[in-house]
Design an enzyme around this catalytic site. Structure first.
Site, PDB file in Angstrom:
ATOM      1  N   GLU A 123     -25.932 -11.465 -23.471  1.00  0.00           N
ATOM      2  CA  GLU A 123     -25.191 -11.109 -22.282  1.00  0.00           C
ATOM      3  C   GLU A 123     -26.561 -11.817 -21.187  1.00  0.00           C
ATOM      4  OE1 GLU A 123     -21.820  -9.658 -20.700  1.00  0.00           O
ATOM      5  OE2 GLU A 123     -21.863  -8.248 -22.724  1.00  0.00           O
ATOM      6  N   GLU A 128     -25.916   1.958 -21.982  1.00  0.00           N
ATOM      7  CA  GLU A 128     -25.084   2.031 -21.490  1.00  0.00           C
ATOM      8  C   GLU A 128     -23.395   2.749 -21.320  1.00  0.00           C
ATOM      9  OE1 GLU A 128     -23.188  -1.662 -23.787  1.00  0.00           O
ATOM     10  OE2 GLU A 128     -22.404  -2.816 -22.164  1.00  0.00           O
TER      11      GLU A 128
HETATM   12  C1  BGC Z   1     -21.733  -5.708 -19.396  1.00  0.00           C
HETATM   13  C2  BGC Z   1     -21.523  -5.169 -18.043  1.00  0.00           C
HETATM   14  C3  BGC Z   1     -20.409  -5.552 -17.483  1.00  0.00           C
HETATM   15  C4  BGC Z   1     -19.490  -6.013 -17.506  1.00  0.00           C
HETATM   16  C5  BGC Z   1     -18.251  -5.803 -16.611  1.00  0.00           C
HETATM   17  C6  BGC Z   1     -20.172  -5.774 -19.765  1.00  0.00           C
HETATM   18  O1  BGC Z   1     -19.884  -6.888 -21.385  1.00  0.00           O
HETATM   19  O2  BGC Z   1     -23.018  -5.533 -19.933  1.00  0.00           O
HETATM   20  O3  BGC Z   1     -22.961  -3.935 -17.481  1.00  0.00           O
HETATM   21  O4  BGC Z   1     -20.869  -5.142 -15.800  1.00  0.00           O
HETATM   22  O5  BGC Z   1     -19.617  -7.009 -18.844  1.00  0.00           O
HETATM   23  O6  BGC Z   1     -17.119  -4.753 -16.453  1.00  0.00           O
END
Ligand code: BGC
Length: 724
Positions: free
Chosen positions: A348, A608
């Protein structure tokens, strides 16, 4: 500077290998050159060298912008590198421009960029003593070849062959590259910062050799070794070890994150410079001369991040809390690599708007992030759709069909917070259109006037009250969306007033939203719903909403249940409405779920998920489990703003309010903040059965101690209050 350069690309595609462009030139009158400036950019990331010396120290230049609309070029003074006979070379890796997004491959936005060639635009402007100047600019006379960088990509890492000698004799072609989108460097440069030596080596139960740097960083590894031409160095990266003590890479998902180096003869060192990793550990898969030669001191982790000045510091008597403060700083460093990203390691590494919105206040306290956010917000404005839609990520390579509440609201929250921190109305001026268009988007797309219904949202992302199998907490999505509709409208009003604009229509809208919200949501079912109702002052009785929140927190055993949306304001609501002690109980809690739980599990950055590593050592999930996600680090703004009590009485801290709120479970706390108007400090400690405060203000201040208000001018002040 007037561009005379042309965009060039290799006449024959170099495939996976990064092209290296080259130009030889002589300067018979070198001594008469008084100034030499290189203007340069690329479709990818570049590293330029003049006579074998790196030009500048901007890593991953030209940085990451919304490339379809904005592409930065850089300007370097290279006078000191010039000789009579010169070689200018530029290696161009895929970078953010042309790396496919392994996690989001179908995005036509990114596909369009991937199909672009590895274009280069460069112009060396030489100024002579007599005032005349000449330019040496990219054109079809430049040559190109495959470089030693055999493969380079943001997510999949790098393959480098030091035994290969590029000839740089291939032809280049001029092509119609981007001109309208070129802008001078606007953001902070990304630079190398901390260097961390390998701390220890160990062998896992699977028999693999692992080096631990003792700290999770975003950057790359420099390896020093002795080798023979063709020998191979091969590393893998990881953030954590699994329950059995083995090297764990599953949470990188599809990001290959490789580091593969082919040696030349002799003593050598290598550090990739066209990509980066998020890691604490490396596994040594192959090492020249055998794994037994791979000692920790062969490896140095180098942290790279945007070159922001540190402004805020927190330290207290609790070592675990201090580790949390450090983790928050590392989380910011690791995710402020030109764009505020969710995480630096898996497939990501995107500019998720929700995450940035959650963390922006803390970010602007820890560091001077004005320039950093100004550039990113300009990308947001550039990527905003005509109807006001703001994407889930900026640069918006996902182009989702609908915007999400609390993510798109970064459009109002971030400029307002940057203004609050630095007092410069320029950010509001630049963003005002983007701010109010965002609110207009909600007004136009909702299915119920004055609420936000009918959308698709991330809800209270990763809230602990999520129904099993869901990433979204139990808070009502339309409740959250409508609350943010009100909040964003309020920020548009505040921003408009600061700029002297007429915002009467938004004031009317706000009144309607408030009335509709109160009618639609008379009750609150979750911690996050209570938090939003009180913090955004939407509840008819905010004290009652905060009382309910305190009850809910206590009834579940002094535990937070909030996700991305509720967490940043949770402690604020408690302390604003008389529950400061309970707020401290949440902050100081060490069992799961809490901010200190990851610290007890050895975290060196912010996780996270509240239980990224569970109590039994297992992982809560393989696919949504980053160990460097700054969002929950937003708790630092409560420590600066409430525990130490430093807040701006006016945006930019031209006047401050200092209202510390100590807690007897801590012996002392010190906070300092370099503002645009000087250094503010707030310290308290237990002394002789009393609280002793030492407060320094560089400007007029309102100091509140134990409920008593003191008006002060610049200076250092001491106060005492009873410990209750
Ligand atoms: C990310 C988050 C992001 C989210 C959206 C994830 O895959 O790592 O931090 O805000 O997607 O809900």
């Amino acid at each position: 500077m007037k561009w005379t350069a042309k965009w060039i690309r290799p006449a024959a595609d170099t495939g996976d290998a990064a092209p290296v462009y080259g130009r030889y030139f002589t300067l018979p009158e070198r001594e008469k050159v008084t100034e030499a400036k290189l203007f340069i950019t690329a479709l990818g990331v570049y590293e330029a060298e003049l006579n074998g010396e790196r030009v500048g120290d901007f890593i991953l230049a030209p940085g990451w912008t919304s490339y379809y609309r904005r592409l930065q070029y850089q300007e370097y003074d290279v006078s000191g590198l010039l000789e009579e006979k010169n070689t200018l070379t530029v290696t161009v890796g895929k970078g953010w421009y042309r790396s496919p997004m392994p996690g989001f491959q179908s995005s036509p936005y990114q596909q369009g960029l991937n199909e672009c060639p590895a274009g280069l635009l460069a112009q060396l402007v030489l100024t002579y003593a007599d005032g005349h100047s000449e330019s040496l600019a990219t054109d079809a006379d430049w040559n190109v070849s495959e470089s030693r960088v055999r493969f380079s990509e943001i997510y999949d890492g790098e393959i480098y062959d030091a035994s290969f000698t590029p000839s740089i004799d291939g032809e280049t072609l001029c092509f119609e590259g981007p001109w309208d989108t070129l802008i001078p460097q606007q953001g902070e440069e990304i630079r190398e910062h901390e260097r961390i030596a390998g701390a220890r080596a160990f062998t896992t139960p699977k028999g693999e050799l692992v080096i631990d740097f003792g700290q999770e960083v975003t950057g790359y590894v420099e390896t020093v070794l002795e080798g023979k031409s063709g020998d191979i160095l091969d590393l893998s990266f990881a953030e954590v070890m699994d329950k059995e003590g083995n090297f764990y890479t599953e949470n990188y998902r599809s990001a290959k994150a490789q580091y593969h180096y082919i040696c030349r003869d002799g003593q050598q060192s290598y550090k990739p410079k066209l990509t980066f990793w998020g890691f604490r550990y490396i596994r040594v898969n192959r090492f020249p001369g055998g794994l037994e030669k791979a000692a920790p001191e062969c490896f140095t982790a180098i942290a790279v991040h945007s070159d922001m000045k540190r402004t805020g510091r927190l330290i207290c008597s609790n070592p675990k809390l201090n580790r949390l403060f450090d983790n928050i700083i590392w989380g910011q460093k690791g995710n402020f690599v030109d764009v505020p990203t969710d995480c630096p390691q898996r497939d990501e590494r995107l500019g998720w708007t929700g995450d940035a919105q959650v963390f922006v206040r803390t970010a602007c306290l820890n560091y001077d992030a004005e320039k950093f956010f100004t550039k990113w917000l300009a990308d947001m404005a550039a990527d905003q759709h005509e109807d006001g839609y703001v994407g889930h990520v900026i640069p918006d390579l996902l182009q989702a069909p609908a915007a999400s509440a609390a993510w798109g609201d970064a459009a109002t929250v971030c400029p307002w917070e940057v203004y609050r921190a630095y007092g410069n109305t320029a950010v509001l001026e630049n963003q005002f259109e983007c701010m109010h268009k965002w609110v207009d988007y909600i007004t136009a797309t909702t299915t119920t006037p004055n609420l936000w219904t009918g959308g698709t949202h991330y809800g209270d992302w990763l809230g602990l009250d999520a129904p099993s199998g869901s990433y979204k907490g139990s808070s009502d999505e339309t409740f959250i969306a409508s609350a943010f509709y009100a909040h964003s409208t309020d920020l548009v009003i505040k921003a408009g007033k600061s700029l002297g604009r007429d915002v009467s229509s938004y004031e009317t809208l706000y009144d309607h939203i408030l009335a509709a919200f109160r009618a639609a949501y008379p009750e609150y079912r979750t911690q996050t719903e209570c938090v939003l109702a009180a913090h955004f002052r939407l509840a008819p009785d905010c004290q009652a909403a905060a009382d309910q929140l305190a009850r809910m927190v206590e009834e579940c055993g002094v535990k937070l249940q909030t996700g991305f949306v509720g967490t940043p304001y949770l402690l604020h609501v408690l302390s604003d409405y008389g529950y400061t002690e309970l707020a401290y109980s949440l902050l100081l809690r060490e069992q799961y779920p809490s901010w200190l739980y990851p610290v007890t599990k050895g975290a060196t950055t912010i996780w996270e998920h509240w239980d990224g590593i569970m109590e039994d050592g297992g992982f809560w999930s393989a696919d949504m489990n980053s160990y460097n996600h700054y969002a929950y680090g937003s708790v630092a703004d409560w420590v600066y703003g409430v525990a130490a009590g430093i807040t701006p009485a006016v945006p930019g801290y031209e006047k401050v309010r200092i209202a510390p709120m100590p807690d007897r479970r801590l012996d002392w706390l010190k906070a300092s903040l370099h503002t645009r108007h000087g250094l503010v400090r707030s310290q308290w400690k237990q002394q002789d059965g009393m609280w002793r405060y030492e407060i320094t203000t560089p400007v007029d201040a309102e100091i509140v101690i134990g409920g008593k208000v003191h008006q002060a001018t610049a200076g250092t002040y001491y106060f005492y209050s009873e410990i209750r």
